[in-house]
Design a protein around this motif. Structure first.
Motif, PDB file in Angstrom:
ATOM      1  N   LYS A 396      61.686  55.677  16.604  1.00 25.84           N
ATOM      2  CA  LYS A 396      62.027  54.594  17.536  1.00 25.84           C
ATOM      3  C   LYS A 396      63.200  53.763  17.010  1.00 25.84           C
ATOM      4  N   TRP A 397      63.236  53.553  15.685  1.00 29.93           N
ATOM      5  CA  TRP A 397      64.365  52.807  15.088  1.00 29.93           C
ATOM      6  C   TRP A 397      65.671  53.573  15.293  1.00 29.93           C
ATOM      7  N   MET A 398      65.640  54.893  15.088  1.00 29.96           N
ATOM      8  CA  MET A 398      66.839  55.711  15.281  1.00 29.96           C
ATOM      9  C   MET A 398      67.308  55.621  16.737  1.00 29.96           C
ATOM     10  N   GLU A 399      66.332  55.715  17.652  1.00 30.15           N
ATOM     11  CA  GLU A 399      66.674  55.635  19.083  1.00 30.15           C
ATOM     12  C   GLU A 399      67.285  54.278  19.425  1.00 30.15           C
ATOM     13  N   LYS A 400      66.739  53.232  18.842  1.00 27.09           N
ATOM     14  CA  LYS A 400      67.239  51.872  19.078  1.00 27.09           C
ATOM     15  C   LYS A 400      68.681  51.730  18.555  1.00 27.09           C
ATOM     16  N   MET A 401      68.945  52.285  17.352  1.00 33.31           N
ATOM     17  CA  MET A 401      70.288  52.213  16.769  1.00 33.31           C
ATOM     18  C   MET A 401      71.311  52.937  17.654  1.00 33.31           C
ATOM     19  N   VAL A 402      70.937  54.124  18.124  1.00 32.93           N
ATOM     20  CA  VAL A 402      71.851  54.913  18.959  1.00 32.93           C
ATOM     21  C   VAL A 402      72.067  54.234  20.315  1.00 32.93           C
ATOM     22  N   ARG A 403      71.013  53.598  20.821  1.00 34.55           N
ATOM     23  CA  ARG A 403      71.090  52.992  22.147  1.00 34.55           C
ATOM     24  C   ARG A 403      71.885  51.678  22.139  1.00 34.55           C
ATOM     25  N   HIS A 404      71.688  50.865  21.075  1.00 29.06           N
ATOM     26  CA  HIS A 404      72.255  49.509  21.108  1.00 29.06           C
ATOM     27  C   HIS A 404      73.304  49.222  20.018  1.00 29.06           C
ATOM     28  N   ASN A 405      73.412  50.072  19.019  1.00 27.53           N
ATOM     29  CA  ASN A 405      74.287  49.728  17.886  1.00 27.53           C
ATOM     30  C   ASN A 405      75.293  50.839  17.543  1.00 27.53           C
ATOM     31  N   ARG A 406      75.810  51.498  18.579  1.00 29.70           N
ATOM     32  CA  ARG A 406      76.750  52.597  18.311  1.00 29.70           C
ATOM     33  C   ARG A 406      78.025  52.109  17.633  1.00 29.70           C
ATOM     34  N   ASN A 694      66.484  68.015  32.643  1.00 26.98           N
ATOM     35  CA  ASN A 694      66.673  66.675  33.220  1.00 26.98           C
ATOM     36  C   ASN A 694      67.849  66.612  34.198  1.00 26.98           C
ATOM     37  N   ASN A 695      68.234  67.767  34.746  1.00 25.15           N
ATOM     38  CA  ASN A 695      69.311  67.809  35.743  1.00 25.15           C
ATOM     39  C   ASN A 695      70.595  67.132  35.254  1.00 25.15           C
ATOM     40  N   TRP A 696      70.956  67.413  33.994  1.00 20.35           N
ATOM     41  CA  TRP A 696      72.211  66.940  33.386  1.00 20.35           C
ATOM     42  C   TRP A 696      72.307  65.414  33.285  1.00 20.35           C
ATOM     43  N   ARG A 697      71.143  64.765  33.164  1.00 19.18           N
ATOM     44  CA  ARG A 697      71.150  63.322  32.867  1.00 19.18           C
ATOM     45  C   ARG A 697      71.297  63.166  31.363  1.00 19.18           C
ATOM     46  N   ILE A 698      72.486  62.778  30.959  1.00 20.64           N
ATOM     47  CA  ILE A 698      72.888  62.872  29.543  1.00 20.64           C
ATOM     48  C   ILE A 698      72.085  61.936  28.650  1.00 20.64           C
ATOM     49  N   LYS A 699      72.002  60.667  29.024  1.00 18.66           N
ATOM     50  CA  LYS A 699      71.318  59.709  28.159  1.00 18.66           C
ATOM     51  C   LYS A 699      69.858  60.095  27.936  1.00 18.66           C
ATOM     52  N   LYS A 700      69.193  60.446  28.995  1.00 17.40           N
ATOM     53  CA  LYS A 700      67.782  60.831  28.873  1.00 17.40           C
ATOM     54  C   LYS A 700      67.644  62.063  27.975  1.00 17.40           C
ATOM     55  N   SER A 701      68.606  62.997  28.112  1.00 11.92           N
ATOM     56  CA  SER A 701      68.566  64.234  27.318  1.00 11.92           C
ATOM     57  C   SER A 701      68.775  63.961  25.839  1.00 11.92           C
ATOM     58  N   VAL A 702      69.716  63.059  25.528  1.00 15.03           N
ATOM     59  CA  VAL A 702      69.992  62.719  24.120  1.00 15.03           C
ATOM     60  C   VAL A 702      68.764  62.091  23.477  1.00 15.03           C
ATOM     61  N   TYR A 703      68.158  61.117  24.164  1.00 13.57           N
ATOM     62  CA  TYR A 703      67.003  60.432  23.573  1.00 13.57           C
ATOM     63  C   TYR A 703      65.802  61.366  23.465  1.00 13.57           C
ATOM     64  N   SER A 704      65.633  62.248  24.449  1.00 13.38           N
ATOM     65  CA  SER A 704      64.530  63.214  24.389  1.00 13.38           C
ATOM     66  C   SER A 704      64.719  64.166  23.207  1.00 13.38           C
ATOM     67  N   ALA A 705      65.962  64.638  23.017  1.00 10.72           N
ATOM     68  CA  ALA A 705      66.262  65.541  21.888  1.00 10.72           C
ATOM     69  C   ALA A 705      66.036  64.843  20.558  1.00 10.72           C
ATOM     70  N   LEU A 706      66.396  63.552  20.506  1.00 12.73           N
ATOM     71  CA  LEU A 706      66.218  62.790  19.265  1.00 12.73           C
ATOM     72  C   LEU A 706      64.741  62.640  18.933  1.00 12.73           C
ATOM     73  N   ARG A 707      63.936  62.336  19.957  1.00 11.77           N
ATOM     74  CA  ARG A 707      62.485  62.192  19.727  1.00 11.77           C
ATOM     75  C   ARG A 707      61.862  63.526  19.329  1.00 11.77           C
ATOM     76  N   GLU A 708      62.308  64.593  20.003  1.00 10.14           N
ATOM     77  CA  GLU A 708      61.707  65.916  19.785  1.00 10.14           C
ATOM     78  C   GLU A 708      62.036  66.477  18.406  1.00 10.14           C
ATOM     79  N   THR A 709      63.296  66.377  18.014  1.00  4.16           N
ATOM     80  CA  THR A 709      63.743  67.013  16.752  1.00  4.16           C
ATOM     81  C   THR A 709      63.760  66.053  15.570  1.00  4.16           C
ATOM     82  N   GLY A 710      63.696  64.755  15.831  1.00  2.00           N
ATOM     83  CA  GLY A 710      63.822  63.768  14.753  1.00  2.00           C
ATOM     84  C   GLY A 710      62.799  63.934  13.653  1.00  2.00           C
TER      85      GLY A 710
END
Length: 793
Positions: A396-406, A694-710
């Motif tokens: 969740k911390w990694m997701e938060k950093m990518v989402r808000h602190n790029r 996810n029908n090429w919804r990029i943000k959702k795909s990135v966060y899903s991949a991060l949760r899945e593989t993290g």
């Protein structure tokens, strides 16, 4: 039915046959372990047809093995008492009596060269006519040796410090064979220890045969520690994550079979165990455990989801098999690039590493699902680790950093890039033969002792071809050699040289009734009658006959080097070559510097250039692999940046903390790059799968991949970090640096792949991620999500 589904069915339907085949091949490779042999020479980093090797081989052809000298020394004023003085001489005689010793030169062997006026020849008379029994006799011998026999200065004694040494010349035929090891451990060391105990004297021992023997033994001893250490630490970390004895046992079984295969392949290919090939077995453990993590983790996820064992095992192979194969191929590719380096040592390392990496993948894919198929389903307690809160917090911390602190992630990356670039300019190159040797050992301390007392122990040779028979004994040639000698003596990094000129100068001293002030080359007037005495003499020093060949055409000047860096050695070479060019015109003479130490130094520079090429090839190969795999050339940049950044940081770190570029540390970059790209492949493969779902919804795909593989990326990176950290317990400086630097690089790579990679995907989403650009991969890494049950995953 796709390919991997068929593979899964084939493995699980024929599980007994598969286990029998694995057991049979393991037994076969175990029988090949008896053919393993340890290296008894220094690593030759140059190709056979390199100029330096050609010159060195020419030297060996004329004069034979030059690294056959073992030296003993004592620095103690009590040595010159009758009892200890005679015991020291007896020690030499005892060692000299061994079949492995060609001859020795000690105080007891000192021969005084004297002129026989009546017969117009030189004769040799022993300094010790009889065994001294009184202090007066010993003192007289010491005075004669130190004050009147400059020929033996720096050869048998140091006039300034009073240190005495003995030269033991090993039979050249056994220098590079196991017989040398037996002699050192079974004869030399026990004899010296007995002498030290009986007479309360410390004997310093050195010389290349001795150093190589003890160094080889250290490598041999450390292999077991590396394997046990890697097994232990990876098992502990694995159990900490999974909390399952069953999973831990299965993983250890796989990697232990992998280690057996690693040793077996070394024996099967007839390779020697060197500092590099000794790293292969523990390396396979460290790389093999992450394979097990991915497979077992997926199995437990499937069991938790639907509780069907057969379905779970089939999906482990079909869904994770391809992804794991791709990551192992990229890792193996990083190592395989060493095969293209024109160095036999690194080619062998590349062959063994790449074959064993693919082998450990095959073993994990076959053994883990099959063994689980014989076991009951995991209990609930075995699956609890899938819901650990602390892991969820990290993700969740990694997701938060990518989402808000790029922006903060990019600024940090730029700071590290600047840090790395500044550090790179401070990196030095090292080509030392002994720098990586264990600093705490007595033999390393003795090396430093001999450097201080006698100027070094690593032979540097000047090979002289006069292009005509008896050309060496011309006075003009001897004077040219003396010019070289004077330059050598001006370098504090080099010992006093030994050559035929020493014997000629001694001959003049003998002609003038032993007066030491005449220890110099004869004048042209003196030449004829002094050389006439020489021609009538048949008993020259045994040792110095090694410095001119039987035809009188070839000569050598031998000096010994301290442990100098590449920069200093370059200066020494340039100055010596300038004098050689001036004194020995190339149309009349062929003169060059050679010797094992110099070949090694040149080999280091050659290797660094080739390894930069190797790393570049690895980057290019993996970049092309990524482009082909994802069919998107824009993805090359996105995938390479997170993996290049850790290499840049590590290089900067090496510059700042003073770790030099040398054969052992240059490997860090290729090893770390090949392994760190694995995380990128897992993340991008999962990202591609999520885009489709996810029908090429990029943000959702990135966060899903991060949760899945993290989680898996975090687990495997921690295992790799501590696994490579095992190498830091080595006594070899290069292995310590290799382990520490790879560990740090992989840690940076994990953070980079989990923070920087998803940030880049989000920032450049419109340019690199659309259906036209980011096409269907040429090879499916993960199968598409098939149904709603899969969607829930």
């Amino acid at each position: 039915m796709n390919f991997w589904t068929k593979v899964a069915g084939l493995i699980l339907r024929n599980r007994y046959l598969v286990l029998v085949l694995v057991a049979a091949f393991t037994a076969f490779l175990a029988t090949q372990m008896k053919y393993m042999k340890f290296s008894y020479t220094e690593a030759n980093l140059l190709p056979e047809n390199h100029e330096a090797n050609i010159e060195y081989n020419q030297f060996l052809k004329i004069f034979g093995e030059e690294g056959n000298l073992i030296i003993l020394a004592v620095k103690d004023t009590t040595l010159f008492t009758p009892e200890k003085f005679n015991a020291w001489n007896d020690l030499t005689k005892e060692i000299d009596a061994s079949n492995e010793v060609a001859f020795s030169v000690s105080i007891a062997d000192v021969q005084e060269l004297k002129a026989d006026r009546k017969n117009r020849k030189f004769v040799l008379e022993p300094l010790l006519n009889k065994t001294p029994t009184t202090q007066k006799e010993v003192s007289a011998i010491k005075k004669q040796l130190f004050e009147n026999l400059p020929f033996y200065d720096n050869l048998l004694y140091n006039k300034k410090t009073g240190t005495v040494q003995t030269a033991i010349y090993i039979n050249k035929k056994i220098v590079n064979t196991p017989v040398r090891r037996d002699f050192v451990f079974n004869t030399l060391i026990p004899t010296i220890k007995k002498f030290e105990k009986e007479h309360n004297l410390q004997v310093h021992v050195s010389g290349m045969p001795y150093i190589r023997t003890l160094n080889s033994q250290n490598i041999q001893d450390e292999i077991l520690w590396f394997v046990v250490g890697a097994l232990l630490i990876t098992a502990v970390i694995f159990f900490f994550f999974f909390r399952s004895y069953r999973a831990t046992f299965i993983t250890l079984l796989v990697v232990m079979i992998g280690v057996t295969w690693a040793f077996g392949f070394i024996g099967l290919f007839g390779y020697e165990i060197t500092v590099l090939t000794a790293l292969i077995p523990p390396l396979i453990i460290v790389i093999g455990v992450p394979n097990a993590i991915f497979l077992i983790n997926k199995y437990q996820q499937e069991v938790k989801k639907h509780g069907n064992q057969a379905k779970s095992l089939q999906r482990v192979i079909s869904k994770v098999g391809n992804a794991t194969l791709m990551t192992n191929i990229t890792t193996a590719s990083g190592f395989a690039t060493f095969i293209f380096v024109k160095s036999e040592l690194l080619q062998q390392f590349g062959v063994l590493a790449s074959i064993n990496i693919i082998s450990i993948f095959v073993l994990a894919l076959l053994i883990i699902p099959i063994i689980y198929s014989f076991m009951p389903l995991p209990k609930k307690k075995h699956l609890n680790h899938l819901e650990k809160k602390w892991i969820d917090t990290i993700v969740k911390w990694m997701e938060k950093m990518v989402r808000h602190n790029r922006i903060a992630i990019y600024i940090t990356a730029v700071i590290f890039i600047i840090f790395g670039i500044i550090g790179i300019y401070q990196i030095r190159v090292s080509g030392s033969l002994i720098e990586d040797m264990p600093k705490g050992t007595q033999f390393y301390k003795d090396i430093k002792f001999f450097e201080k007392e006698f100027g070094g122990i690593m032979p540097l040779e000047i090979f002289i071809d006069t292009k005509k028979e008896k050309g060496v004994m011309k006075l003009s040639t001897l004077k040219k050699m003396e010019e070289i000698n004077e330059i050598i003596e001006s370098f504090p990094e080099l010992s006093k040289p030994i050559s035929i000129t020493n014997l000629v100068k001694y001959s003049k001293q003998a002609y003038y009734l032993g007066n030491p002030k005449y220890y110099q080359l004869p004048t042209s007037q003196e030449q004829s009658y002094i050389f006439a005495y020489t021609k009538n003499s048949n008993n020259n020093s045994k040792m110095l006959t090694n410095f001119v060949d039987s035809t009188g055409r070839y000569a050598r000047i031998t000096t010994f080097m301290k442990d100098v860096g590449t920069d200093k050695m370059t200066i020494i070479q340039d100055r010596l070559n300038a004098v050689i060019a001036k004194e020995f015109p190339s149309d009349k003479f062929d003169v060059h510097l050679t010797g094992k130490a110099l070949v090694f130094l040149k080999g280091t520079n050659y290797l660094i250039n080739n390894l930069i090429l190797s790393l570049s090839l690895a980057i290019l190969l993996i970049a092309l692999f990524m482009a082909w795999m994802f069919r998107s050339y824009q993805m090359i940049l996105i995938s390479l940046i997170p993996n290049m950044l850790p290499l840049l940081i590590t290089a900067g770190l090496m510059g700042f903390i003073g770790i030099p570029i040398k054969p052992s540390t240059i490997l860090v970059f290729s090893i770390a790059f090949g392994i760190s790209v694995d995380d990128t492949i897992h993340f991008l493969a999962k990202y591609r799968q999520e885009l489709q779902a996810n029908n090429w919804r990029i943000k959702k795909s990135v966060y899903s991949a991060l949760r899945e593989t993290g989680v898996s990326m975090f687990y495997t990176s921690i295992v790799l970090f501590f696994g490579f950290l095992v190498f830091t317990v080595s006594s070899f400086g290069g292995t310590i640096a290799l382990g520490g630097l790879v560990s740090v690089t992989l840690l940076f790579a994990m953070v980079s792949n989990l923070l920087l990679l998803p940030s880049l995907l989000l920032s450049f989403e419109k340019k690199i991620t659309n259906k036209k650009v980011f096409k269907e991969p040429s090879m499916k890494i993960f199968p598409p999500k098939e149904n709603k049950e899969e969607e829930a995953e």
